[in-house]
Design a protein around this motif. Structure first.
Motif, PDB file in Angstrom:
ATOM      1  N   ILE A  57     -52.846  50.219  53.020  1.00 17.15           N
ATOM      2  CA  ILE A  57     -52.128  49.657  54.166  1.00 17.15           C
ATOM      3  C   ILE A  57     -52.278  50.565  55.377  1.00 17.15           C
ATOM      4  CG2 ILE A  57     -49.818  49.154  55.068  1.00 17.15           C
ATOM      5  CD1 ILE A  57     -49.108  48.126  52.244  1.00 17.15           C
ATOM      6  N   ALA A  58     -52.132  51.871  55.182  1.00 13.10           N
ATOM      7  CA  ALA A  58     -52.280  52.823  56.294  1.00 13.10           C
ATOM      8  C   ALA A  58     -53.698  52.802  56.846  1.00 13.10           C
ATOM      9  CB  ALA A  58     -51.912  54.226  55.820  1.00 13.10           C
ATOM     10  N   ALA A  59     -54.702  52.697  55.973  1.00 10.00           N
ATOM     11  CA  ALA A  59     -56.091  52.641  56.431  1.00 10.00           C
ATOM     12  C   ALA A  59     -56.345  51.385  57.247  1.00 10.00           C
ATOM     13  CB  ALA A  59     -57.042  52.700  55.236  1.00 10.00           C
ATOM     14  N   ASN A  60     -55.804  50.258  56.798  1.00 14.42           N
ATOM     15  CA  ASN A  60     -55.972  49.007  57.554  1.00 14.42           C
ATOM     16  C   ASN A  60     -55.270  49.068  58.908  1.00 14.42           C
ATOM     17  OD1 ASN A  60     -57.569  47.799  55.619  1.00 14.42           O
ATOM     18  ND2 ASN A  60     -55.849  46.806  54.591  1.00 14.42           N
ATOM     19  N   GLN A  61     -54.107  49.707  58.960  1.00 14.49           N
ATOM     20  CA  GLN A  61     -53.405  49.857  60.239  1.00 14.49           C
ATOM     21  C   GLN A  61     -54.198  50.758  61.184  1.00 14.49           C
ATOM     22  OE1 GLN A  61     -49.596  51.248  58.865  1.00 14.49           O
ATOM     23  NE2 GLN A  61     -48.744  49.184  58.722  1.00 14.49           N
ATOM     24  N   ALA A  62     -54.824  51.789  60.641  1.00 10.64           N
ATOM     25  CA  ALA A  62     -55.653  52.676  61.475  1.00 10.64           C
ATOM     26  C   ALA A  62     -56.867  51.929  62.004  1.00 10.64           C
ATOM     27  CB  ALA A  62     -56.083  53.896  60.667  1.00 10.64           C
ATOM     28  N   LYS A  63     -57.488  51.089  61.174  1.00  8.17           N
ATOM     29  CA  LYS A  63     -58.629  50.294  61.618  1.00  8.17           C
ATOM     30  C   LYS A  63     -58.227  49.365  62.758  1.00  8.17           C
ATOM     31  CE  LYS A  63     -61.043  50.048  57.198  1.00  8.17           C
ATOM     32  NZ  LYS A  63     -61.431  49.146  56.105  1.00  8.17           N
ATOM     33  N   ALA A  67     -59.834  49.505  66.502  1.00  5.17           N
ATOM     34  CA  ALA A  67     -60.750  48.390  66.780  1.00  5.17           C
ATOM     35  C   ALA A  67     -60.962  48.116  68.269  1.00  5.17           C
ATOM     36  CB  ALA A  67     -60.279  47.135  66.061  1.00  5.17           C
ATOM     37  N   PRO A  68     -59.931  48.055  69.120  1.00  6.17           N
ATOM     38  CA  PRO A  68     -60.200  47.764  70.541  1.00  6.17           C
ATOM     39  C   PRO A  68     -61.086  48.818  71.210  1.00  6.17           C
ATOM     40  CG  PRO A  68     -57.872  47.442  70.052  1.00  6.17           C
ATOM     41  CD  PRO A  68     -58.500  48.072  68.843  1.00  6.17           C
ATOM     42  N   ALA A  69     -60.856  50.075  70.919  1.00  7.82           N
ATOM     43  CA  ALA A  69     -61.679  51.134  71.515  1.00  7.82           C
ATOM     44  C   ALA A  69     -63.107  51.055  70.988  1.00  7.82           C
ATOM     45  CB  ALA A  69     -61.079  52.501  71.210  1.00  7.82           C
ATOM     46  N   PHE A  70     -63.244  50.723  69.716  1.00  7.22           N
ATOM     47  CA  PHE A  70     -64.575  50.622  69.121  1.00  7.22           C
ATOM     48  C   PHE A  70     -65.346  49.456  69.731  1.00  7.22           C
ATOM     49  CE2 PHE A  70     -67.505  49.490  65.624  1.00  7.22           C
ATOM     50  CZ  PHE A  70     -68.189  50.683  65.550  1.00  7.22           C
ATOM     51  N   LYS A  71     -64.669  48.326  69.954  1.00  8.74           N
ATOM     52  CA  LYS A  71     -65.329  47.185  70.587  1.00  8.74           C
ATOM     53  C   LYS A  71     -65.791  47.547  71.988  1.00  8.74           C
ATOM     54  CE  LYS A  71     -63.434  43.215  68.198  1.00  8.74           C
ATOM     55  NZ  LYS A  71     -62.639  41.993  68.307  1.00  8.74           N
ATOM     56  N   GLY A  72     -64.959  48.290  72.725  1.00  4.47           N
ATOM     57  CA  GLY A  72     -65.356  48.721  74.057  1.00  4.47           C
ATOM     58  C   GLY A  72     -66.599  49.592  74.009  1.00  4.47           C
ATOM     59  N   LEU A  73     -66.677  50.479  73.037  1.00  7.07           N
ATOM     60  CA  LEU A  73     -67.843  51.335  72.873  1.00  7.07           C
ATOM     61  C   LEU A  73     -69.082  50.504  72.552  1.00  7.07           C
ATOM     62  CD1 LEU A  73     -69.052  54.216  72.571  1.00  7.07           C
ATOM     63  CD2 LEU A  73     -68.437  54.050  70.157  1.00  7.07           C
TER      64      LEU A  73
END
Length: 138
Positions: A57-63, A67-73
């Motif tokens: 659950i913690a890993a999914n919350q971190a993803k 995600a928004p910053a990764f999409k911007g990259l």
């Protein structure tokens, strides 16, 4: 123990007889630590399973947070080659005469890889996932 009970479930009846015999022979003081150990082992397994689920659950919350910053990259990497390729294509196709510099030969394969990833691989992957999800629902 009645005969009908023994015939209907012989294994349970035999285990019950063995268990009561062990209690009579060893006494509850000898078996109590063993039973406590089994219970502790089961609780430990349950605790480990709960911790694994909490970690997932913690890993999914971190993803989700990243995600928004990764999409911007990703878009920051993909948009410039797409604009460059589009400008070259428009300029050459319609003889617009735009002064667009061609990429050095070493970078052409990199630009084509990025464009393939964005405009071919990504849509096909999305389409394949949607198709697989639809097949799994059927």
């Amino acid at each position: 123990m009645n005969l009908l009970g023994w015939l209907s479930n012989p294994i349970e009846s035999a285990l019950g007889a063995v268990g009561s015999g062990l209690i009579k022979v060893f006494g509850s003081s000898m078996l109590q630590p063993i039973l406590k150990g089994l219970e502790t082992g089961q609780n430990t397994q349950r605790d480990v399973a709960v911790q694994v689920v909490q970690a997932e659950i913690a890993a999914n919350q971190a993803k989700e947070a990243i995600a928004p910053a990764f999409k911007g990259l990703i878009y920051g990497i993909g948009i410039p080659p797409a604009v460059h390729f589009g400008a070259i294509s428009l300029s050459k196709t319609f003889a617009l005469g735009w002064p667009i510099e061609l990429l050095p030969h070493e970078y052409v394969s990199i630009e084509s890889t990025i464009l393939t990833a964005f405009f071919v691989s990504s849509p096909l992957t999305t389409l394949a996932r949607a198709g697989a999800a639809r097949l799994l629902k059927a």
